[in-house]
Each structure stands twice: as structure tokens, then as C-alpha cells.
Design an enzyme around this catalytic site. Structure first.
Site, PDB file in Angstrom:
ATOM      1  N   LYS A 287       0.910  -1.137   0.034  1.00  0.00           N
ATOM      2  CA  LYS A 287      -0.017  -0.053   0.027  1.00  0.00           C
ATOM      3  C   LYS A 287       0.876   1.212  -0.059  1.00  0.00           C
ATOM      4  O   LYS A 287       1.766   1.614   0.878  1.00  0.00           O
ATOM      5  CB  LYS A 287      -0.870  -0.016   1.111  1.00  0.00           C
ATOM      6  CG  LYS A 287      -2.055   1.071   1.030  1.00  0.00           C
ATOM      7  CD  LYS A 287      -2.993   0.651   2.108  1.00  0.00           C
ATOM      8  CE  LYS A 287      -4.307   1.541   2.060  1.00  0.00           C
ATOM      9  NZ  LYS A 287      -5.536   1.241   2.980  1.00  0.00           N
ATOM     10  N   GLU A 370     -20.003  -4.635   9.475  1.00  0.00           N
ATOM     11  CA  GLU A 370     -21.005  -3.946  10.382  1.00  0.00           C
ATOM     12  C   GLU A 370     -22.023  -4.901  10.943  1.00  0.00           C
ATOM     13  O   GLU A 370     -22.336  -4.915  12.116  1.00  0.00           O
ATOM     14  CB  GLU A 370     -21.340  -2.783   9.664  1.00  0.00           C
ATOM     15  CG  GLU A 370     -20.446  -1.679   9.514  1.00  0.00           C
ATOM     16  CD  GLU A 370     -19.462  -1.951   8.209  1.00  0.00           C
ATOM     17  OE1 GLU A 370     -19.789  -2.809   7.662  1.00  0.00           O
ATOM     18  OE2 GLU A 370     -18.643  -0.960   7.967  1.00  0.00           O
ATOM     19  N   ARG A 398     -25.517  -1.204   6.892  1.00  0.00           N
ATOM     20  CA  ARG A 398     -25.263  -2.758   6.836  1.00  0.00           C
ATOM     21  C   ARG A 398     -25.451  -3.473   7.890  1.00  0.00           C
ATOM     22  O   ARG A 398     -25.573  -4.641   8.068  1.00  0.00           O
ATOM     23  CB  ARG A 398     -23.656  -2.579   6.620  1.00  0.00           C
ATOM     24  CG  ARG A 398     -22.993  -2.614   5.354  1.00  0.00           C
ATOM     25  CD  ARG A 398     -23.207  -3.516   4.285  1.00  0.00           C
ATOM     26  NE  ARG A 398     -22.985  -3.258   3.172  1.00  0.00           N
ATOM     27  CZ  ARG A 398     -21.789  -3.567   2.462  1.00  0.00           C
ATOM     28  NH1 ARG A 398     -20.696  -3.844   3.286  1.00  0.00           N
ATOM     29  NH2 ARG A 398     -21.472  -3.141   1.092  1.00  0.00           N
TER      30      ARG A 398
HETATM   31  C1  LIG Z   1     -12.961   4.262   1.105  1.00  0.00           C
HETATM   32  C2  LIG Z   1     -13.574   3.907   2.476  1.00  0.00           C
HETATM   33  O1  LIG Z   1     -14.636   4.147   2.883  1.00  0.00           O
HETATM   34  C3  LIG Z   1     -13.084   2.646   3.116  1.00  0.00           C
HETATM   35  S1  LIG Z   1     -11.615   1.958   2.327  1.00  0.00           S
HETATM   36  C4  LIG Z   1     -11.638   0.778   3.590  1.00  0.00           C
HETATM   37  C5  LIG Z   1     -10.288  -0.370   3.762  1.00  0.00           C
HETATM   38  C6  LIG Z   1     -10.403  -1.207   2.542  1.00  0.00           C
HETATM   39  O2  LIG Z   1      -9.391  -2.107   2.615  1.00  0.00           O
HETATM   40  P1  LIG Z   1      -8.963  -2.954   1.347  1.00  0.00           P
HETATM   41  O3  LIG Z   1      -7.869  -4.036   1.763  1.00  0.00           O
HETATM   42  O4  LIG Z   1     -10.107  -3.257   0.509  1.00  0.00           O
HETATM   43  O5  LIG Z   1      -8.255  -1.756   0.155  1.00  0.00           O
HETATM   44  P2  LIG Z   1      -6.800  -0.935   0.448  1.00  0.00           P
HETATM   45  O6  LIG Z   1      -7.143   0.405   0.841  1.00  0.00           O
HETATM   46  O7  LIG Z   1      -6.317  -1.024  -1.057  1.00  0.00           O
HETATM   47  O8  LIG Z   1      -5.942  -1.744   1.422  1.00  0.00           O
HETATM   48  C7  LIG Z   1     -12.375   0.752   4.527  1.00  0.00           C
HETATM   49  C8  LIG Z   1     -12.592   0.012   5.759  1.00  0.00           C
HETATM   50  N1  LIG Z   1     -13.325   1.920   4.189  1.00  0.00           N
HETATM   51  C9  LIG Z   1     -14.567   2.281   5.149  1.00  0.00           C
HETATM   52  C10 LIG Z   1     -15.951   1.280   4.770  1.00  0.00           C
HETATM   53  C11 LIG Z   1     -16.113   0.580   5.953  1.00  0.00           C
HETATM   54  N2  LIG Z   1     -17.214   0.028   5.726  1.00  0.00           N
HETATM   55  C12 LIG Z   1     -17.829  -0.379   4.615  1.00  0.00           C
HETATM   56  C13 LIG Z   1     -19.116  -1.149   4.394  1.00  0.00           C
HETATM   57  N3  LIG Z   1     -17.422   0.207   3.474  1.00  0.00           N
HETATM   58  C14 LIG Z   1     -16.359   0.802   3.678  1.00  0.00           C
HETATM   59  N4  LIG Z   1     -16.021   1.643   2.417  1.00  0.00           N
END
Ligand SMILES: CC(=O)c1sc(CCOP(=O)(O)OP(=O)(O)O)c(C)[n+]1Cc1cnc(C)nc1N
Ligand SMILES: [Mg+2]
Length: 626
Positions: A287, A370, A398
Site C-alpha cells: 500500500k 458492520e 449494513r
Molecule cells: C474508502 C472507504 O470508505 C474505506 S476503504 C477501507 C479499507 C479497504 O481495505 P482494502 O484492503 O479493501 O483496500 P486497500 O485500501 O487497498 O488496502 C474501509 C474500511 N473503508 C470504510 C468502509 C467501511 N465499511 C464499509 C461497508 N465500506 C467502507 N468503504
């Protein structure tokens, strides 16, 4: 170390406007393109803010996808969609990429209405696999022929929707490709058993590679010995393969591979695209790749505000409601040993970093689920704990059934610390917290409060712990004045607070719109202001008194008008047989995209100007300036 990408000339990118422009490029040009994409992503995030680290980490994956597949005929899905900045640049939005997340600009996530290359509209995690499944079934049912590829992060894969979709995909076995972008990070460090497995598996994979090296050495010594090693290797592979969770899901697993090895990715995707059935390619990435500060601290640089790309330093966002909640609950946990805090993957966003360090034994990050977080809170409450679920309003959507089914029916003592209540700005329609009052207030036993400041937040948290039952305390994305440490004021639960008397009209407001109410009332003696800090239950006694006194009423809220606080007031007046002159202000029945919060409040007619206009409609004119 900044990384070599900052401020690059966009020589190759100048030749690329659409994905098909990647096809004739040499591998050298493609590699240079990845650097130029990084440079552009850094440049624009520096001016706009945005999801920098996630997008930097997905550059090679996205270039490989657009090299191997043919969007928009082939459908490329991005889970959450926050990592898709390179995809936006490569699919005809290079010239407008600098407007990302800005007023009137392109969305910070993929959005179907924005481009034919955006297969799904996202912002919430874990939806890509079910979407891919549905698309594959549609393709096959209609006898069409194209590829479907879903790129999902390791964080998003902790979501129940994603895991449940794997279960269906593995049984139905449609031809589709899943790319797991595994960078060991959600926003915080990633959590969960799968995440731990991947870490171990990667180690085992290293063992396998070592075995391969060992075999080559042995081949030189004795072919017989090599045969033994080879059989041992096959056994190990089988064991690894069978241990591989995707094996159980009936999904072909390939990997782990280096998610930054562009030639390797292109080669393996060319192979995989020929396979039938579902295939998961496990790509390991870093990342923030290519930008030193973001690689070193992917948490801060997950979604930074603007910064100087030549000298990127972290900036403080000021003292926020999230910080006020974190400070309060950290103190409260010392007083209440049964208090337990849960977050669904939003430790930083919910202000819980210090809490998680001070009370690690009473802290749980469930990952991006959630629904599981809410029902875990129910289980805790059933067995004597006092759980506090820290959750964004938008993401609490959710957990709606869990709130009803697992918590409210038994009136369990669960506190919902509902952050980002209201319009949130850059993240846009998928992240606005504008439905929670409507979807919570219809649920029996659930109570809803909205503090006006950090002191009231403390008072409400403490009182909610005493009261028990499901209680939502909602607060906006905003800064707030810090409350003194150790301050635990009392509050008369269910009672509103008259902040200013008026002799003709009263504005009923709470949270962010309270300041609009005070601004509208100014020092006009006609107009009073009520801090309507309890949304359920309403303070019907005060409401009745105001109505019977013949006051005009205006309600205003940073929430959908339909089903919100104003609706509750109308219902209560009707119940009491009262018919005062009243205007209900709230967000109109449409979505609000990314942009300036004050401007959207103005456009939604919930701000001071709109309040004065509503008062004037009822004959309460603002005093003319002397
Ligand atoms: C943008 C946003 O709201 C993000 S990005 C992210 C992390 C995603 O991790 P992943 O490993 O999938 O991707 P990476 O960043 O490339 O490591 C979260 C928890 N959130 C908040 C979040 C919380 N809960 C839900 C249902 N959707 C989102 N988008
Ligand atoms: Mg991740």
C-alpha cells in the site's frame, strides 16, 4: 525517500487516452506508464486530498488488467472503488482527473453514471463479488461472451457480503476472475483469520520456492534424489492447496504473486483469462507503493488531505467529534469495567487509536463487517458487558437487521456511537450519513440523541450506560471544542434545551444545524432556538408548550427530510391534536454527491438563509438592520 514518481513528465501517458491505447505499447513503455500514473496520482492527491496509498498500490494491477482485457466490453469491477484512480486516468478521464472529489468533479470511487468503464457504483466495501456473480449469470443467461474481473482488497474481503458471495460463486462456478489485492492493510492493519492465513501461507510459499531451488541443486547431484524431493514437493503443494481456503470454496486459487511485477501479472492474466470457472489470483502488493511516506505510513496516507508532494508532511485535522468520542470512551472505560468498544475496521476514523492502546483487552476490530460487529455487541450485552459500537452512520446501514433482530427486540444495552452523521463532503453519496434517523426511529426500544458539543456527548454517553437499551448518539464530521478531561456533566434525558427565547417563533435544531439556527435567530427577539438534542424520544412536553403558546415552528436537520426529525415532530403534534404553523427543513429526496458541505447545505435549504425564509413565509420577518 519520496519515490521516483514525483513530478515525472507524462511522456507515455500522453499517448494513452483509452485502454486500447495500451495494446501497442512495449513493456518498457508500460513500465514507464506505471511511474507516470503514480506521478499523476500523487500530484492530484496533493492538491485535492484523496485515497492516495490505496491507488498507488494498485497501479500495476490496473495497467495489467487494461492491457490484458478489453474494457468496456470486458467488465472490470473495483471493490470499494477508492483504489481505482489509475483506472479513471486510463479510461478517458485523464483530462478531468484533477477534479476528483471536487465540487462538480469526478467521483472518488467508480460510478456507473460517470463512465462506461465503471462497471459498478461503489464506496461501501465487499460488493464486487456479488456484482460479478450477477453479471456472470446475466452474461451466460443471455448467451453473451466477455470477461468479468473483480479486484477486491484484503480488507474488503473481510466483509460478510464478499465471503458469502464466494460461497455462491464456488458452487455455481461461473467463468469469472477475482484478483485479491493483498497489502495486509485495511485502513488500519488488516485483521481476521484469513489475513493471518495469508501471512502464514506466504511464508509457506517461500518454503516452496526454496524447495524449488533445492531441487535444482539436487538435480545436479542425483536424479533419484531429485525424484524423492519432487514427490515431497508435490505432497507439500497438495497440502498447501488443500489448506487453501479458496479450495474449500471451490474456487481455483493462483498465487501468491507479486502484484507489482507488471510483466509477470500480464503473463499470468493472459493464462488465467483462458480458464473456465472462477479463478482467484492472489496478488501481494504494498500500500502506497512508489511514494516513500505512503509506504512507510499507509494508515495516514490512506486518505490524506492535500499536501506538498515535494515535502509531504502530515497535517492535523484539528480536534474532531471522533477525537472527542475517543477521549470520552477511553476515560469512561476506567469507570465502567464492563464497557467494551467495537469498531468495524474504522479505528482511526472513529477516534479509537488511543482507546485501543489503553484498553486493548476491551477493544475489537471485526474487520469490514458492520453486521457482525452489531450482533457481536448483542452477544456481549446478553452476557453482561456494556458494548459501545463505534460506527459511521452510512456504514451502520449494513447492520439494520441486526439492530432490530439481535439488539432492539430484547432491548439490549448497546450504545451506537454514530459518527459522520450528515453530509460528509468529498466521499459523496455513498458515504453521507443522512438516513440513520429515519431507519432507526421506527425501531421500538431504540433511542436517538444528538449532542451539541463534547460536554453533551460525554453526558449522553454516561447516561446511556446507566439507562441501558439500544441508544444511538449521533455526531457529524466536524471539529468541536475539546471538553475538559474528567468532565462528566449530568443531563436530563429526553429534555430539549432552550438556548434562546423568542416571542413569536422557535427553531428546533440539533447537531450541525444548531449553528444555522443560532445564526438565523441572531439577536432577533421574535425568534427562539431549541437544542432538540433528543430525537427519540422527542421532548413532547416542551413541543406542546411551544405549540399551545402559538409559536411558529421551524425544524431543520442535516438528514433526509422524509422520515427525519421533522417528520417525528409532525407526527407528535398530530398525536397531540396540535396544529401550529410549522415548516420542516431537511435534505430533499435525492442524493448529494461530493463537494463543499456548506454549499450543499445551502442548496438543500437547511441553512440560516433557508430558516429565515421559512420564518418569513410564516410572517416572522427578520428585523431590518437599523
Ligand atoms: C474508502 C472507504 O470508505 C474505506 S476503504 C477501507 C479499507 C479497504 O481495505 P482494502 O484492503 O479493501 O483496500 P486497500 O485500501 O487497498 O488496502 C474501509 C474500511 N473503508 C470504510 C468502509 C467501511 N465499511 C464499509 C461497508 N465500506 C467502507 N468503504
Ligand atoms: Mg488492503
Amino acid at each position: 525517500m519520496l519515490g521516483q514518481s514525483v513530478g515525472r513528465l507524462l511522456v507515455v501517458l500522453q499517448k494513452v487516452n483509452q485502454p486500447q491505447d495500451l495494446k501497442p505499447l512495449s513493456m518498457g513503455e508500460l513500465l514507464q506508464l506505471t511511474e507516470e500514473l503514480r506521478s499523476e496520482i500523487i500530484r492530484v492527491c496533493a492538491q485535492n486530498g484523496g485515497h492516495l496509498a490505496s491507488s498507488l498500490g494498485a497501479v500495476e494491477l490496473i495497467v495489467a488488467l487494461h492491457r490484458v482485457f478489453n474494457s468496456p466490453r470486458d467488465r472490470l469491477l473495483f471493490d470499494v472503488g477508492h483504489q481505482a484512480y489509475a483506472h479513471k486516468i486510463l479510461t478517458g478521464r485523464k483530462e478531468v482527473f484533477h477534479t476528483i472529489r471536487q465540487e462538480g468533479g469526478i467521483s472518488g470511487f467508480t460510478k456507473v453514471s460517470e463512465s462506461e468503464h465503471d462497471a459498478i457504483t461503489v464506496g461501501h466495501a465487499s460488493t464486487s463479488l456479488a456484482n460479478a456473480l450477477g453479471m456472470a449469470i446475466a452474461r451466460d443467461t443471455l448467451g453473451e461472451d466477455y470477461h468479468i474481473v473483480a479486484l477486491i482488497g484484503d480488507g474488503a474481503l473481510t466483509g460478510g457480503m464478499a465471503l458469502a458471495a464466494l460461497n455462491v460463486i464456488g458452487e455455481r462456478k461461473p467463468r469469472l476472475i477475482i484478483i485479491l489485492n493483498d497489502n495486509e492493510m485495511s485502513i488500519s492493519e488488516n485483521v481476521g483469520a484469513l489475513n493471518r492465513y495469508f501471512r502464514e501461507y506466504q511464508t509457506k510459499k517461500w518454503v516452496q520456492e526454496t524447495q524449488k531451488w533445492g531441487r535444482q541443486v539436487l538435480e545436479g547431484i542425483s536424479p533419484r534424489l531429485f525424484g524423492l524431493v519432487d514427490r515431497a514437493k508435490e505432497a507439500a503443494k497438495l497440502m498447501l492447496h488443500q489448506e487453501n481456503p479458496f479450495y474449500a470454496w471451490g474456487i481455483r486459487y493462483v498465487g501468491p504473486v507479486d502484484g507489482h511485477d507488471l510483466p509477470g501479472l500480464i503473463h499470468i492474466l493472459e493464462q488465467i483469462k483462458e480458464l473456465d470457472g472462477p479463478t482467484l489470483l492472489h496478488a501481494v502488493t504494498r500500500k502506497g507503493k512508489g511514494y516513500g511516506v505512503a509506504e512507510e505510513d499507509p494508515i495516514y496516507w490512506h486518505g490524506p488531505p492535500g499536501f506538498n508532494p515535494q515535502n509531504p508532511i502530515k497535517v492535523s485535522k484539528g480536534y474532531t467529534w471522533s477525537a472527542a468520542f475517543g477521549d470520552a470512551v477511553t476515560e469512561l472505560a476506567h469507570q465502567e469495567p464492563r464497557l467494551f468498544v467495537i469498531t468495524p475496521a474504522m479505528r482511526e476514523g472513529s477516534g479509537l487509536v488511543r482507546y485501543s492502546q489503553v484498553h486493548p483487552e476491551r477493544y475489537l476490530d471485526t474487520g469490514i463487517c458492520e453486521d457482525v460487529a452489531a450482533t457481536t455487541a448483542a452477544g456481549m450485552a446478553l452476557r453482561g458487558l456494556k458494548p459501545v459500537l463505534a460506527i459511521y452512520s452510512t456504514f451502520m446501514q449494513r447492520a439494520y437487521d441486526q439492530i432490530i433482530h439481535d439488539i432492539a427486540i430484547e432491548n439490549l444495552p448497546v450504545i451506537f456511537a454514530v459518527d459522520r452523521a450528515g453530509i460528509v463532503g468529498g466521499d459523496g453519496a455513498t458515504h453521507n450519513g443522512v438516513f440513520d434517523i429515519a431507519y432507526l426511529r421506527t425501531v421500538p426500544n431504540v433511542q436517538i440523541a444528538a449532542p451539541k458539543d463534547a460536554l453533551e456527548l460525554r453526558a449522553m454517553l454516561k447516561k446511556a450506560l446507566e439507562l441501558g437499551g439500544p441508544i444511538a448518539i449521533r455526531y457529524p464530521r466536524d471539529n468541536v471544542e475539546k471538553a475538559p478531561e474528567g468532565a462528566w456533566p449530568e443531563i436530563e434525558w429526553g429534555r430539549w434545551e432552550v438556548l434562546k427565547e423568542g416571542h413569536r417563533a422557535y427553531i428546533l435544531a440539533f447537531g450541525k444545524t444548531l449553528k444555522y439556527a443560532l445564526e438565523a435567530a441572531g439577536d432577533d427577539p421574535q425568534v427562539g432556538v431549541v437544542n432538540a438534542r433528543f430525537i427519540k424520544p422527542l421532548d413532547k412536553e416542551l413541543l406542546k408548550r411551544l405549540a399551545l403558546a402559538g409559536h411558529k415552528l421551524v425544524t431543520t436537520e442535516d438528514h433526509q427530510r422524509m422520515g427525519g426529525f421533522g417528520s417525528a415532530v409532525l407526527e407528535a403534534l398530530n398525536e397531540m391534536g396540535l396544529k401550529p404553523d410549522i415548516r420542516v427543513l431537511g435534505l430533499p429526496d435525492r442524493f448529494f454527491e461530493h463537494g463543499s458541505i456548506p454549499r450543499m447545505h445551502h442548496e438543500a435549504r437547511i441553512d440560516a438563509e433557508a430558516i429565515r425564509a421559512a420564518l418569513a413565509e410564516m410572517g416572522v420577518e427578520a428585523p431590518t438592520l437599523a
